[in-house]
Design a protein around this motif. Structure first.
Motif, PDB file in Angstrom:
ATOM      1  N   ARG A 143      33.789 -14.797  -6.116  1.00 11.00           N
ATOM      2  CA  ARG A 143      34.940 -14.045  -6.798  1.00 11.00           C
ATOM      3  C   ARG A 143      35.645 -14.864  -7.784  1.00 11.00           C
ATOM      4  O   ARG A 143      36.255 -15.808  -7.586  1.00 11.00           O
ATOM      5  CB  ARG A 143      35.835 -13.557  -5.645  1.00 11.00           C
ATOM      6  CG  ARG A 143      36.665 -12.363  -6.098  1.00 11.00           C
ATOM      7  CD  ARG A 143      37.701 -12.037  -5.036  1.00 11.00           C
ATOM      8  NE  ARG A 143      38.387 -13.140  -4.317  1.00 11.00           N
ATOM      9  CZ  ARG A 143      39.626 -13.876  -4.847  1.00 11.00           C
ATOM     10  NH1 ARG A 143      40.184 -13.460  -5.730  1.00 11.00           N
ATOM     11  NH2 ARG A 143      39.953 -14.902  -4.204  1.00 11.00           N
ATOM     12  N   PRO A 144      35.721 -14.200  -8.948  1.00 16.21           N
ATOM     13  CA  PRO A 144      36.450 -14.818 -10.222  1.00 16.21           C
ATOM     14  C   PRO A 144      37.886 -14.930  -9.690  1.00 16.21           C
ATOM     15  O   PRO A 144      38.584 -13.975  -9.013  1.00 16.21           O
ATOM     16  CB  PRO A 144      36.192 -14.061 -11.367  1.00 16.21           C
ATOM     17  CG  PRO A 144      35.071 -13.110 -10.989  1.00 16.21           C
ATOM     18  CD  PRO A 144      34.768 -13.158  -9.511  1.00 16.21           C
ATOM     19  N   LEU A 145      38.540 -16.349 -10.109  1.00 18.50           N
ATOM     20  CA  LEU A 145      39.976 -16.240  -9.778  1.00 18.50           C
ATOM     21  C   LEU A 145      40.999 -14.949 -10.342  1.00 18.50           C
ATOM     22  O   LEU A 145      41.861 -14.638  -9.754  1.00 18.50           O
ATOM     23  CB  LEU A 145      40.428 -17.580 -10.190  1.00 18.50           C
ATOM     24  CG  LEU A 145      39.691 -18.889  -9.392  1.00 18.50           C
ATOM     25  CD1 LEU A 145      40.478 -19.907  -9.889  1.00 18.50           C
ATOM     26  CD2 LEU A 145      40.093 -18.835  -8.010  1.00 18.50           C
ATOM     27  N   CYS A 146      40.301 -14.495 -11.301  1.00 21.31           N
ATOM     28  CA  CYS A 146      41.304 -13.607 -12.282  1.00 21.31           C
ATOM     29  C   CYS A 146      41.018 -12.236 -11.578  1.00 21.31           C
ATOM     30  O   CYS A 146      41.705 -11.096 -11.729  1.00 21.31           O
ATOM     31  CB  CYS A 146      40.747 -13.232 -13.581  1.00 21.31           C
ATOM     32  SG  CYS A 146      38.897 -12.837 -13.801  1.00 21.31           S
ATOM     33  N   ALA A 147      40.213 -12.065 -10.443  1.00 17.70           N
ATOM     34  CA  ALA A 147      39.993 -10.598  -9.859  1.00 17.70           C
ATOM     35  C   ALA A 147      40.357 -10.507  -8.438  1.00 17.70           C
ATOM     36  O   ALA A 147      40.087 -11.463  -7.699  1.00 17.70           O
ATOM     37  CB  ALA A 147      38.676 -10.560 -10.197  1.00 17.70           C
ATOM     38  N   LEU A 158      32.696 -16.363 -18.834  1.00 15.80           N
ATOM     39  CA  LEU A 158      32.428 -17.510 -18.069  1.00 15.80           C
ATOM     40  C   LEU A 158      33.862 -17.747 -17.138  1.00 15.80           C
ATOM     41  O   LEU A 158      34.771 -18.011 -17.828  1.00 15.80           O
ATOM     42  CB  LEU A 158      32.259 -18.619 -18.643  1.00 15.80           C
ATOM     43  CG  LEU A 158      31.832 -19.921 -17.896  1.00 15.80           C
ATOM     44  CD1 LEU A 158      30.485 -19.820 -17.149  1.00 15.80           C
ATOM     45  CD2 LEU A 158      31.766 -21.125 -18.818  1.00 15.80           C
ATOM     46  N   HIS A 159      33.617 -17.020 -15.757  1.00 12.43           N
ATOM     47  CA  HIS A 159      34.890 -17.258 -14.849  1.00 12.43           C
ATOM     48  C   HIS A 159      34.896 -18.592 -14.032  1.00 12.43           C
ATOM     49  O   HIS A 159      33.850 -19.310 -13.751  1.00 12.43           O
ATOM     50  CB  HIS A 159      34.760 -16.240 -14.107  1.00 12.43           C
ATOM     51  CG  HIS A 159      35.151 -14.661 -14.773  1.00 12.43           C
ATOM     52  ND1 HIS A 159      36.140 -14.129 -14.983  1.00 12.43           N
ATOM     53  CD2 HIS A 159      34.081 -13.780 -14.920  1.00 12.43           C
ATOM     54  CE1 HIS A 159      35.933 -12.953 -15.696  1.00 12.43           C
ATOM     55  NE2 HIS A 159      34.729 -12.592 -15.660  1.00 12.43           N
ATOM     56  N   VAL A 160      36.064 -19.054 -13.713  1.00 13.04           N
ATOM     57  CA  VAL A 160      36.015 -19.737 -12.418  1.00 13.04           C
ATOM     58  C   VAL A 160      36.100 -19.036 -11.191  1.00 13.04           C
ATOM     59  O   VAL A 160      36.803 -18.166 -11.097  1.00 13.04           O
ATOM     60  CB  VAL A 160      37.388 -20.635 -12.543  1.00 13.04           C
ATOM     61  CG1 VAL A 160      37.326 -21.556 -11.243  1.00 13.04           C
ATOM     62  CG2 VAL A 160      37.603 -21.341 -13.725  1.00 13.04           C
ATOM     63  N   LEU A 164      36.335 -20.491 -21.287  1.00 17.74           N
ATOM     64  CA  LEU A 164      36.457 -19.979 -20.008  1.00 17.74           C
ATOM     65  C   LEU A 164      37.441 -18.880 -20.247  1.00 17.74           C
ATOM     66  O   LEU A 164      38.212 -18.622 -21.122  1.00 17.74           O
ATOM     67  CB  LEU A 164      37.240 -20.990 -19.243  1.00 17.74           C
ATOM     68  CG  LEU A 164      36.285 -22.140 -18.786  1.00 17.74           C
ATOM     69  CD1 LEU A 164      37.647 -23.002 -17.992  1.00 17.74           C
ATOM     70  CD2 LEU A 164      35.521 -21.561 -17.564  1.00 17.74           C
ATOM     71  N   CYS A 165      37.444 -17.767 -19.253  1.00 22.34           N
ATOM     72  CA  CYS A 165      38.144 -16.611 -19.154  1.00 22.34           C
ATOM     73  C   CYS A 165      39.569 -17.162 -19.116  1.00 22.34           C
ATOM     74  O   CYS A 165      39.711 -18.039 -18.178  1.00 22.34           O
ATOM     75  CB  CYS A 165      37.788 -16.166 -17.752  1.00 22.34           C
ATOM     76  SG  CYS A 165      39.020 -14.701 -17.161  1.00 22.34           S
ATOM     77  N   PRO A 166      40.420 -16.778 -20.021  1.00 21.31           N
ATOM     78  CA  PRO A 166      41.856 -17.252 -19.952  1.00 21.31           C
ATOM     79  C   PRO A 166      42.621 -16.875 -18.525  1.00 21.31           C
ATOM     80  O   PRO A 166      43.503 -17.719 -18.208  1.00 21.31           O
ATOM     81  CB  PRO A 166      42.434 -16.649 -21.148  1.00 21.31           C
ATOM     82  CG  PRO A 166      41.467 -15.778 -21.650  1.00 21.31           C
ATOM     83  CD  PRO A 166      40.336 -15.889 -20.946  1.00 21.31           C
ATOM     84  N   GLN A 167      42.490 -15.707 -17.947  1.00 22.62           N
ATOM     85  CA  GLN A 167      43.153 -15.489 -16.947  1.00 22.62           C
ATOM     86  C   GLN A 167      42.683 -16.360 -15.730  1.00 22.62           C
ATOM     87  O   GLN A 167      43.419 -16.590 -14.874  1.00 22.62           O
ATOM     88  CB  GLN A 167      42.681 -14.034 -16.387  1.00 22.62           C
ATOM     89  CG  GLN A 167      43.518 -12.861 -17.345  1.00 22.62           C
ATOM     90  CD  GLN A 167      42.789 -12.645 -18.614  1.00 22.62           C
ATOM     91  OE1 GLN A 167      41.384 -13.087 -18.607  1.00 22.62           O
ATOM     92  NE2 GLN A 167      43.279 -11.801 -19.390  1.00 22.62           N
ATOM     93  N   CYS A 168      41.486 -16.663 -15.555  1.00 24.19           N
ATOM     94  CA  CYS A 168      40.929 -17.655 -14.571  1.00 24.19           C
ATOM     95  C   CYS A 168      41.594 -19.133 -14.870  1.00 24.19           C
ATOM     96  O   CYS A 168      42.065 -19.824 -13.902  1.00 24.19           O
ATOM     97  CB  CYS A 168      39.564 -17.851 -14.690  1.00 24.19           C
ATOM     98  SG  CYS A 168      38.559 -16.576 -13.761  1.00 24.19           S
ATOM     99  N   VAL A 169      41.746 -19.443 -16.002  1.00 23.48           N
ATOM    100  CA  VAL A 169      42.597 -21.023 -16.235  1.00 23.48           C
ATOM    101  C   VAL A 169      43.782 -20.771 -15.863  1.00 23.48           C
ATOM    102  O   VAL A 169      44.292 -21.580 -15.125  1.00 23.48           O
ATOM    103  CB  VAL A 169      42.331 -21.042 -17.790  1.00 23.48           C
ATOM    104  CG1 VAL A 169      43.195 -22.092 -18.260  1.00 23.48           C
ATOM    105  CG2 VAL A 169      40.773 -21.308 -18.203  1.00 23.48           C
TER     106      VAL A 169
END
Ligand SMILES: [Zn+2]
Length: 174
Positions: free
Chosen positions: A133-137, A117-119, A161-166
């Motif tokens: 687009r996920p914030l981590c990408a 689950l991405h933001v 949640l995806c920790p990189q997105c957080v």
């Protein structure tokens, strides 16, 4: 209307918090306070910078929230609110999204992709239209299995949640 009070509701699990909203520009100021009086005191002392100084950015736990605005410097007893409520994201000390009540802010949602689950931020893909687009990408190859999930659908639920997105979301906001 100038500056008004806003409230972040975390659902059943946590008490509400409060922020100052600039209704002239349409932007909320992200630091969150347990006590509205403390928020106004800081704001009257030194506006945005004083609010940030009063509440350091520490929390890294992101929750789905409901954001509502008051008609003035306080919420009235009969529960009337200004404009429509919106669902978004916050930590314990920062409102993360939405910050704007206008259209100057990109649209965010969750994106479930490959079981994570991405933001995601809605971006303009040119001829192919908008996509999430996920914030981590840096770049994102859209797949037909990607599923957009509204914040509202995960209100009051534990989030994995995806920790990189957080980390990206907290770094870019507040
Ligand atoms: Zn991510």
């Amino acid at each position: 209307m100038g500056r008004i009070l806003g409230r972040v509701e975390y659902g059943a699990c946590e008490p509400n918090r409060f922020f100052i909203h600039d209704d002239t520009s349409g932007w909320s100021i992200s630091p969150l306070f347990a006590d509205p009086a403390a928020a106004w005191e800081a704001y009257d002392r030194g506006e945005g910078q004083a609010l940030r100084d009063a509440v350091p950015k520490r929390s890294t736990l992101v929750t789905v929230i409901r954001k509502v605005l008051a008609h003035g410097r306080a919420f009235d007893a009969n529960g009337e609110i200004y404009r429509e409520p919106s669902f978004g994201l916050a930590t314990e000390d920062r409102l993360l999204y939405p910050l704007s009540s206008g259209y100057e802010e990109s649209r965010y949602s969750f994106l479930r992709a490959g079981g994570v689950l991405h933001v995601a931020e809605e971006v303009d893909g040119g001829f192919s239209g908008n996509y999430d687009r996920p914030l981590c990408a840096e770049r994102w190859n859209w797949s037909k299995d990607d599923e957009r999930v509204a914040f509202e659908d995960l209100f009051n639920q534990p989030l994995d949640l995806c920790p990189q997105c957080v980390a990206a979301l907290i770094a870019q906001r507040g």
